[in-house]
Design a protein around this motif. Structure first.
Motif, PDB file in Angstrom:
ATOM      1  N   GLU A 157       0.856  -1.186   0.000  1.00 46.19           N
ATOM      2  CA  GLU A 157       0.000   0.000   0.000  1.00 46.19           C
ATOM      3  C   GLU A 157       0.892   1.236   0.000  1.00 46.19           C
ATOM      4  N   PHE A 158       0.508   2.222  -0.802  1.00 42.72           N
ATOM      5  CA  PHE A 158       1.287   3.459  -0.881  1.00 42.72           C
ATOM      6  C   PHE A 158       0.657   4.500   0.030  1.00 42.72           C
ATOM      7  N   HIS A 159       1.515   5.279   0.684  1.00 45.02           N
ATOM      8  CA  HIS A 159       1.038   6.287   1.622  1.00 45.02           C
ATOM      9  C   HIS A 159       1.674   7.637   1.300  1.00 45.02           C
ATOM     10  N   GLY A 160       0.878   8.677   1.412  1.00 46.07           N
ATOM     11  CA  GLY A 160       1.365  10.024   1.131  1.00 46.07           C
ATOM     12  C   GLY A 160       1.290  10.323  -0.359  1.00 46.07           C
ATOM     13  N   PRO A 161       0.948  11.565  -0.697  1.00 43.60           N
ATOM     14  CA  PRO A 161       0.729  11.908  -2.122  1.00 43.60           C
ATOM     15  C   PRO A 161       1.945  11.695  -3.003  1.00 43.60           C
ATOM     16  N   TRP A 162       3.171  11.818  -2.444  1.00 41.28           N
ATOM     17  CA  TRP A 162       4.377  11.667  -3.271  1.00 41.28           C
ATOM     18  C   TRP A 162       4.563  10.227  -3.720  1.00 41.28           C
ATOM     19  N   HIS A 163       3.921   9.293  -3.042  1.00 43.88           N
ATOM     20  CA  HIS A 163       3.960   7.896  -3.455  1.00 43.88           C
ATOM     21  C   HIS A 163       2.655   7.476  -4.132  1.00 43.88           C
ATOM     22  N   GLN A 164       1.528   7.983  -3.621  1.00 41.50           N
ATOM     23  CA  GLN A 164       0.232   7.554  -4.137  1.00 41.50           C
ATOM     24  C   GLN A 164      -0.009   8.028  -5.569  1.00 41.50           C
ATOM     25  N   VAL A 165       0.298   9.287  -5.839  1.00 46.40           N
ATOM     26  CA  VAL A 165       0.023   9.828  -7.179  1.00 46.40           C
ATOM     27  C   VAL A 165       0.861   9.131  -8.248  1.00 46.40           C
TER      28      VAL A 165
END
Length: 207
Positions: A99-107
């Motif tokens: 699972e990706f967390h935080g916008p710098w990883h999620q986007v």
């Protein structure tokens, strides 16, 4: 046994496209900022039933395929393989990616998933072995009702999106981004991989 011209390369393109389609889905799911309408339904059902996302992808595909019977839509090899292969591929991707967390990883994860899915769409539709079950439902209802295909697609995807969201599926801004971007993106990739020069099939939502 004699195969039609380019049968084996097209079949390889189809299978690789369906595998990548599941990988694209899994990346967007792990990004956690919204997924395609049909995947919102799958995720919502997974939360309610405890069944694996990949298993439900297969079961929903099979259920939609049964809806082809009253609208007299005929499946192809690509239709059957779509039902069988995307679910395991998506489940493999969910095992592979965290699972990706935080916008710098999620986007970036979401954009990577969207790009892979658009590429995969061009591959499996361009192989010309028949539409996926959800695409066939859309085109079959369009043919039987006479309604514009855009209206049919909107009604179907709105219904599954609302149902999935009500059951806890992740409908976020990524869902809106998917709806706006997937059509233009897969229109390009379908031209890249088309088995014949003139193909005008609609770009799907999910398979």
């Amino acid at each position: 046994m004699t195969f039609p011209p380019r049968f084996l390369p097209r079949l390889a393109q189809l299978v690789l496209g369906l595998f990548l389609y599941g990988i694209g889905i899994s990346l967007m799911v792990r990004a956690g900022i919204g997924i395609a309408p049909w995947d919102v339904l799958t995720q919502g059902l997974s939360k309610q039933t405890g069944l694996a996302f990949g298993t439900l992808t297969n079961l929903i595909g099979l259920a939609v395929l049964l809806l082809w019977i009253p609208i007299r839509q005929r499946p192809g090899l690509g239709t059957v393989l779509n039902v069988l292969l995307i679910g395991p591929s998506a489940q493999f991707g969910l095992w592979l990616f965290p699972e990706f967390h935080g916008p710098w990883h999620q986007v970036p994860a979401f954009l990577a998933g969207l790009s892979v899915l658009a590429l995969a769409t061009g591959m499996y539709i361009g192989a010309a072995f028949g539409p996926g079950p959800r695409d066939g439902l859309m085109t079959g209802l369009h043919r039987r009702s006479g309604w514009p295909i855009g209206r049919v697609r909107t009604l179907i995807e709105a219904a599954v999106l609302l149902a999935g969201w009500a059951m806890g599926g992740n409908a976020g801004w990524g869902t809106l981004a998917f709806a706006l971007a997937i059509g233009p993106m897969c229109a390009v990739t379908m031209r890249w991989f088309a088995a014949t020069p003139a193909r005008a099939e609609p770009c799907p939502g999910t398979g």
